[in-house]
Write a protein that holds these residues in place. Structure first.
Motif, PDB file in Angstrom:
ATOM      1  N   MET B   1      -1.847 126.875 -26.067  1.00 13.18           N
ATOM      2  CA  MET B   1      -2.066 127.561 -24.785  1.00 13.18           C
ATOM      3  C   MET B   1      -2.087 126.549 -23.650  1.00 13.18           C
ATOM      4  SD  MET B   1      -2.686 130.224 -22.940  1.00 13.18           S
ATOM      5  CE  MET B   1      -2.744 131.420 -24.271  1.00 13.18           C
ATOM      6  N   ARG B   2      -1.131 126.732 -22.736  1.00 14.10           N
ATOM      7  CA  ARG B   2      -1.082 125.823 -21.605  1.00 14.10           C
ATOM      8  C   ARG B   2      -2.239 126.115 -20.647  1.00 14.10           C
ATOM      9  NH1 ARG B   2       3.453 126.844 -18.047  1.00 14.10           N
ATOM     10  NH2 ARG B   2       3.586 128.359 -19.670  1.00 14.10           N
ATOM     11  N   ALA B   3      -2.696 125.107 -19.950  1.00 17.13           N
ATOM     12  CA  ALA B   3      -3.789 125.296 -19.000  1.00 17.13           C
ATOM     13  C   ALA B   3      -3.327 126.213 -17.863  1.00 17.13           C
ATOM     14  CB  ALA B   3      -4.240 123.961 -18.437  1.00 17.13           C
ATOM     15  N   ILE B   4      -4.280 126.847 -17.223  1.00 15.89           N
ATOM     16  CA  ILE B   4      -3.932 127.774 -16.143  1.00 15.89           C
ATOM     17  C   ILE B   4      -3.353 127.013 -14.959  1.00 15.89           C
ATOM     18  CG2 ILE B   4      -4.829 129.558 -14.611  1.00 15.89           C
ATOM     19  CD1 ILE B   4      -7.116 129.950 -16.555  1.00 15.89           C
ATOM     20  N   GLY B   5      -3.829 125.803 -14.724  1.00 17.54           N
ATOM     21  CA  GLY B   5      -3.411 125.053 -13.538  1.00 17.54           C
ATOM     22  C   GLY B   5      -4.394 125.310 -12.415  1.00 17.54           C
ATOM     23  N   TRP B   6      -4.734 124.234 -11.686  1.00 17.89           N
ATOM     24  CA  TRP B   6      -5.833 124.408 -10.725  1.00 17.89           C
ATOM     25  C   TRP B   6      -5.525 125.326  -9.552  1.00 17.89           C
ATOM     26  CZ3 TRP B   6      -5.290 122.922  -5.722  1.00 17.89           C
ATOM     27  CH2 TRP B   6      -4.311 121.966  -5.439  1.00 17.89           C
ATOM     28  N   PRO B   7      -4.259 125.410  -9.050  1.00 13.06           N
ATOM     29  CA  PRO B   7      -4.077 126.346  -7.916  1.00 13.06           C
ATOM     30  C   PRO B   7      -4.336 127.788  -8.334  1.00 13.06           C
ATOM     31  CG  PRO B   7      -2.168 124.881  -8.167  1.00 13.06           C
ATOM     32  CD  PRO B   7      -2.998 124.712  -9.394  1.00 13.06           C
ATOM     33  N   LEU B   8      -3.881 128.158  -9.532  1.00  7.55           N
ATOM     34  CA  LEU B   8      -4.091 129.531 -10.000  1.00  7.55           C
ATOM     35  C   LEU B   8      -5.567 129.780 -10.285  1.00  7.55           C
ATOM     36  CD1 LEU B   8      -1.131 130.366 -12.384  1.00  7.55           C
ATOM     37  CD2 LEU B   8      -1.617 131.259 -10.114  1.00  7.55           C
ATOM     38  N   MET B   9      -6.220 128.777 -10.863  1.00  3.98           N
ATOM     39  CA  MET B   9      -7.644 128.883 -11.165  1.00  3.98           C
ATOM     40  C   MET B   9      -8.422 129.142  -9.869  1.00  3.98           C
ATOM     41  SD  MET B   9      -9.321 128.631 -13.943  1.00  3.98           S
ATOM     42  CE  MET B   9     -11.022 128.615 -14.415  1.00  3.98           C
ATOM     43  N   LEU B  10      -8.036 128.399  -8.834  1.00  5.90           N
ATOM     44  CA  LEU B  10      -8.677 128.546  -7.525  1.00  5.90           C
ATOM     45  C   LEU B  10      -8.444 129.956  -6.975  1.00  5.90           C
ATOM     46  CD1 LEU B  10     -10.154 126.145  -6.267  1.00  5.90           C
ATOM     47  CD2 LEU B  10      -8.276 125.968  -4.620  1.00  5.90           C
ATOM     48  N   ALA B  11      -7.198 130.435  -7.128  1.00  2.00           N
ATOM     49  CA  ALA B  11      -6.856 131.768  -6.634  1.00  2.00           C
ATOM     50  C   ALA B  11      -7.681 132.826  -7.357  1.00  2.00           C
ATOM     51  CB  ALA B  11      -5.368 132.043  -6.829  1.00  2.00           C
ATOM     52  N   LEU B  12      -7.859 132.647  -8.659  1.00  2.00           N
ATOM     53  CA  LEU B  12      -8.614 133.622  -9.446  1.00  2.00           C
ATOM     54  C   LEU B  12     -10.079 133.649  -9.020  1.00  2.00           C
ATOM     55  CD1 LEU B  12      -8.786 135.634 -11.771  1.00  2.00           C
ATOM     56  CD2 LEU B  12      -9.152 133.735 -13.317  1.00  2.00           C
ATOM     57  N   LEU B  13     -10.666 132.451  -8.947  1.00  7.60           N
ATOM     58  CA  LEU B  13     -12.077 132.377  -8.561  1.00  7.60           C
ATOM     59  C   LEU B  13     -12.269 132.884  -7.139  1.00  7.60           C
ATOM     60  CD1 LEU B  13     -13.125 128.994 -10.200  1.00  7.60           C
ATOM     61  CD2 LEU B  13     -13.592 131.331 -10.970  1.00  7.60           C
ATOM     62  N   GLY B  14     -11.354 132.494  -6.238  1.00 11.76           N
ATOM     63  CA  GLY B  14     -11.435 132.955  -4.853  1.00 11.76           C
ATOM     64  C   GLY B  14     -11.311 134.469  -4.772  1.00 11.76           C
ATOM     65  N   GLY B  15     -10.370 135.027  -5.524  1.00 11.14           N
ATOM     66  CA  GLY B  15     -10.158 136.475  -5.518  1.00 11.14           C
ATOM     67  C   GLY B  15     -11.376 137.216  -6.017  1.00 11.14           C
ATOM     68  N   LEU B  16     -11.942 136.743  -7.135  1.00  7.49           N
ATOM     69  CA  LEU B  16     -13.135 137.397  -7.681  1.00  7.49           C
ATOM     70  C   LEU B  16     -14.304 137.262  -6.707  1.00  7.49           C
ATOM     71  CD1 LEU B  16     -12.959 136.448 -11.469  1.00  7.49           C
ATOM     72  CD2 LEU B  16     -12.577 138.681 -10.437  1.00  7.49           C
ATOM     73  N   GLY B  17     -14.400 136.091  -6.069  1.00  3.96           N
ATOM     74  CA  GLY B  17     -15.455 135.900  -5.065  1.00  3.96           C
ATOM     75  C   GLY B  17     -15.294 136.888  -3.927  1.00  3.96           C
ATOM     76  N   LEU B  18     -14.048 137.056  -3.482  1.00  2.00           N
ATOM     77  CA  LEU B  18     -13.751 137.992  -2.395  1.00  2.00           C
ATOM     78  C   LEU B  18     -14.137 139.415  -2.781  1.00  2.00           C
ATOM     79  CD1 LEU B  18     -12.158 137.861   0.390  1.00  2.00           C
ATOM     80  CD2 LEU B  18     -10.286 138.877  -0.893  1.00  2.00           C
ATOM     81  N   LEU B  19     -13.926 139.776  -4.063  1.00  2.00           N
ATOM     82  CA  LEU B  19     -14.253 141.125  -4.525  1.00  2.00           C
ATOM     83  C   LEU B  19     -15.752 141.384  -4.467  1.00  2.00           C
ATOM     84  CD1 LEU B  19     -12.028 141.888  -7.653  1.00  2.00           C
ATOM     85  CD2 LEU B  19     -12.183 143.204  -5.562  1.00  2.00           C
ATOM     86  N   TYR B  20     -16.523 140.358  -4.822  1.00  2.00           N
ATOM     87  CA  TYR B  20     -17.957 140.592  -4.972  1.00  2.00           C
ATOM     88  C   TYR B  20     -18.788 140.219  -3.749  1.00  2.00           C
ATOM     89  CZ  TYR B  20     -17.226 141.932  -9.740  1.00  2.00           C
ATOM     90  OH  TYR B  20     -16.819 142.613 -10.844  1.00  2.00           O
ATOM     91  N   ALA B  21     -18.269 139.315  -2.894  1.00  4.58           N
ATOM     92  CA  ALA B  21     -19.069 138.839  -1.763  1.00  4.58           C
ATOM     93  C   ALA B  21     -19.578 139.964  -0.852  1.00  4.58           C
ATOM     94  CB  ALA B  21     -18.284 137.812  -0.962  1.00  4.58           C
ATOM     95  N   PRO B  22     -18.696 140.920  -0.443  1.00  6.20           N
ATOM     96  CA  PRO B  22     -19.200 141.950   0.474  1.00  6.20           C
ATOM     97  C   PRO B  22     -20.329 142.772  -0.135  1.00  6.20           C
ATOM     98  CG  PRO B  22     -16.806 141.988   0.392  1.00  6.20           C
ATOM     99  CD  PRO B  22     -17.261 141.072  -0.704  1.00  6.20           C
ATOM    100  N   MET B  23     -20.188 143.091  -1.427  1.00  9.09           N
ATOM    101  CA  MET B  23     -21.231 143.898  -2.063  1.00  9.09           C
ATOM    102  C   MET B  23     -22.510 143.094  -2.189  1.00  9.09           C
ATOM    103  SD  MET B  23     -19.113 146.055  -4.866  1.00  9.09           S
ATOM    104  CE  MET B  23     -17.898 144.855  -5.343  1.00  9.09           C
ATOM    105  N   ALA B  24     -22.361 141.791  -2.508  1.00  4.87           N
ATOM    106  CA  ALA B  24     -23.540 140.937  -2.632  1.00  4.87           C
ATOM    107  C   ALA B  24     -24.269 140.860  -1.292  1.00  4.87           C
ATOM    108  CB  ALA B  24     -23.131 139.544  -3.103  1.00  4.87           C
TER     109      ALA B  24
END
Lengths: 315, 263
Positions: B1-24
């Protein structure tokens, strides 16, 4: 998502085999939902078209009867396309139509730009992480829509969370007017519908064959080229599904433009709401609904037409 | 399994953060002691106490639970029948139209559906004198009509995972059709029915637009009450109500999700 695809099983022999009582029970089982669908889905849509073709009147209900009795006792059918001609001529409705299309497009684009890298990262994540990541991505979809939109009001307000943070950091000197504009509406819709874009994208990307991308890399493709020429074309069915799932409901959106938009942020859903609840012009509201439905049939038909072609290209 | 790569990892974490931040942010601010929404005055549960004393909210909550339960039950019965017919009856005449009508509530925008259903009730009233007044009953029927489309999909998907041979075997062994349904089909689709019911309840409990069109005087639901308050602007009490709504709908949703995944 992919699991939701319709049943692949051939007609059940036992159910169709002639036998005592089976046919009757099967008929009953079919009649119940048929009656339900005709009464509560088909009839309302037909009546909607009917009212759109009638005239607005002062009274209860505020529209003219479609079949009228003439003074000489004969029945006459009173159809008018008055509402539709007004719809085509009035600036408000054209602004609503154009606003709906523009905002829905921008929101779908924004959701796509955020969701695609997320979906790709989820699909490339180690297998044991994937269920957790998927659950995290779907969870917001299960929370109150109204409240998720309201949350942005808390953030974007003049003295809100975002402005306070920016002021604190010294990035801005004055609070920005973030709320009550088209930008806030695009943001709100993209946010609220993000799971709808994410799921179909993840479904196609998760099912892709990594060997194809590796082959492209072996043949000297840069990561960017690999994405553009291999990954993206393979994921087109998911892209089309995601766009449809965001764009279609977004065009008729009422809650988001009403809460986050300004008074001049017009979308069809909001104009329809005002026509009905404030102007009490039921035929006009019905005509707007019909126009909205026709508007959505076009992308749906396109998707239906595209689907076999995209799938053909992916194989 | 190849690594996700840091730009995609950042996009994923940022996206999930964006989803939850307003509710938090909303949840945090609901515990704000300050009268002014956006000025932090320390932690407090004072606004939840206010909610408990608000009788308008109690009544609206009661109505929403009633509408949700009644419409979900109706939707489960009719949606399951539609899903069963689509999964097991093969190409019966009119199947295309049947499937299209069944899926229509999924693609027709809410505002158009709400108006169409209201016009149905008004026309019915003119034609047969029922329903004389719009209220909870008309909202229940409207929600059930829309939710049955979702139940049908869930049940159809559930049935597609099981071989029709199981039901055939019961028939071959001399099981009368109704008994076969009770002893074979029903246990097979039970998790789907439960998930469908919860989805239907959640849809109803969360709905503002359809209820606004189809309800009558004195029969406002909780989202309608919340919306009228939210429209006026921010208030700490709304933040508390919003947090409760968020958690309430979320817990039902998680339950439905778990049920749907069960084998």
């Amino acid at each position: 998502m992919a699991r939701l695809a319709g049943g692949r099983f051939p007609p059940a022999a036992a159910v169709t085999r002639p036998g005592r009582g089976i046919g009757r029970e099967r008929l009953l089982l079919l009649a119940l939902p048929t009656l339900w669908l005709v009464l509560l889905v088909a009839a309302p849509l037909v009546i909607l078209l009917k009212i759109a073709l009638s005239e607005a009147e002062l009274g209860v209900p505020p529209y003219s009867a479609l079949v009228q009795t003439a003074p000489d006792g004969s029945l006459a059918l009173a159809l008018t396309i008055d509402s539709f001609t007004r719809l085509a001529a009035d600036d408000i409705y054209r602004a609503g139509l154009w606003g709906s299309l523009r905002i829905a497009f921008l929101a779908a684009l924004a959701a796509f730009l955020v969701a695609y890298p997320m979906a790709l990262a989820m699909a490339r994540a180690p297998r044991r992480w994937r269920p957790l990541l998927l659950a995290l991505a779907i969870l917001p979809f299960w929370t109150s829509f109204l409240i998720r939109v309201y949350a942005w009001k808390v953030i974007l307000q003049g003295g809100g969370v975002l402005n306070a943070a920016l002021l604190e950091l010294g990035l801005i000197a004055q609070p920005l007017a973030l709320l009550h504009g088209e930008g806030a509406v695009v943001l709100g819709i993209a946010y609220a519908y993000l799971p709808f874009m994410l799921l179909p994208l993840y479904a196609v990307l998760e099912g892709r064959d990594p060997a194809l991308e590796e082959a492209a890399a072996d043949l000297g493709c840069s990561p960017w080229q690999r994405w553009l020429r291999v990954t993206l074309p393979l994921s087109l069915p998911g892209v089309a599904a995601g766009w449809a799932l965001v764009f279609i409901p977004a065009t008729g959106e009422f809650v988001v433009p009403d809460l986050l938009g300004g008074p001049d942020t017009l979308m069809l859903g909001r104009v329809l709401w005002q026509e009905f609840f404030q102007a009490a012009d039921w035929p006009m509201a019905a005509a707007l609904s019909v126009a909205l439905l026709l508007l959505l049939l076009a992308p749906l038909a396109t998707l239906q037409w595209l689907r076999p072609r995209l799938r053909g290209g992916a194989e | 399994m190849r690594a996700i790569g840091w730009p995609l990892m950042l996009a994923l974490l940022g996206g999930l953060g964006l989803l939850y931040a307003p509710m938090a942010a909303l949840v945090v601010y609901s515990f704000n002691a300050s009268e002014r929404v956006l000025v932090w005055g320390g932690w407090s549960t004072v606004w939840y106490g206010r909610l408990l004393d608000n009788s308008a909210i109690h009544e609206a909550l009661g109505r929403s639970v009633l509408v949700g339960a009644a419409s979900a039950s109706l939707a489960t019965v009719f949606g399951a029948a539609a899903g069963y017919a689509l999964a097991r009856f093969g190409a019966f005449p009119g199947r295309g139209l049947f499937a299209a009508l069944g899926a229509a509530p999924l693609v027709v925008p809410e505002v158009a559906l709400g108006l169409a259903l209201l016009l149905l009730f008004v026309s019915l009233d003119q034609a047969i004198g029922w329903p004389a007044q719009r209220g909870l009953v008309t909202v229940i029927l409207s929600h059930a009509s829309i939710a049955s489309a979702y139940v049908a999909i869930v049940v159809q998907a559930r049935l597609a995972r099981f071989d029709a041979a199981l039901e055939e075997a019961a028939a071959d062994l001399g099981c009368p059709p109704f008994q076969g349904f009770l002893r074979v089909t029903l246990p097979l689709i039970a998790p789907g029915l439960a998930a469908g019911w919860l989805i239907a309840f959640t849809l109803s409990f969360d709905d503002l637009v359809i209820a606004s069109f189809t309800t009558g005087p004195g029969a406002g639901t909780l989202p309608m009450l919340a919306f009228s308050k939210v429209r006026l602007g921010l208030s700490p009490e709304i933040n508390a109500l919003a947090t409760l709504l968020l958690l309430g709908v979320l817990s039902l949703g998680v339950l439905a999700f778990v049920l749907q995944r069960r084998r």
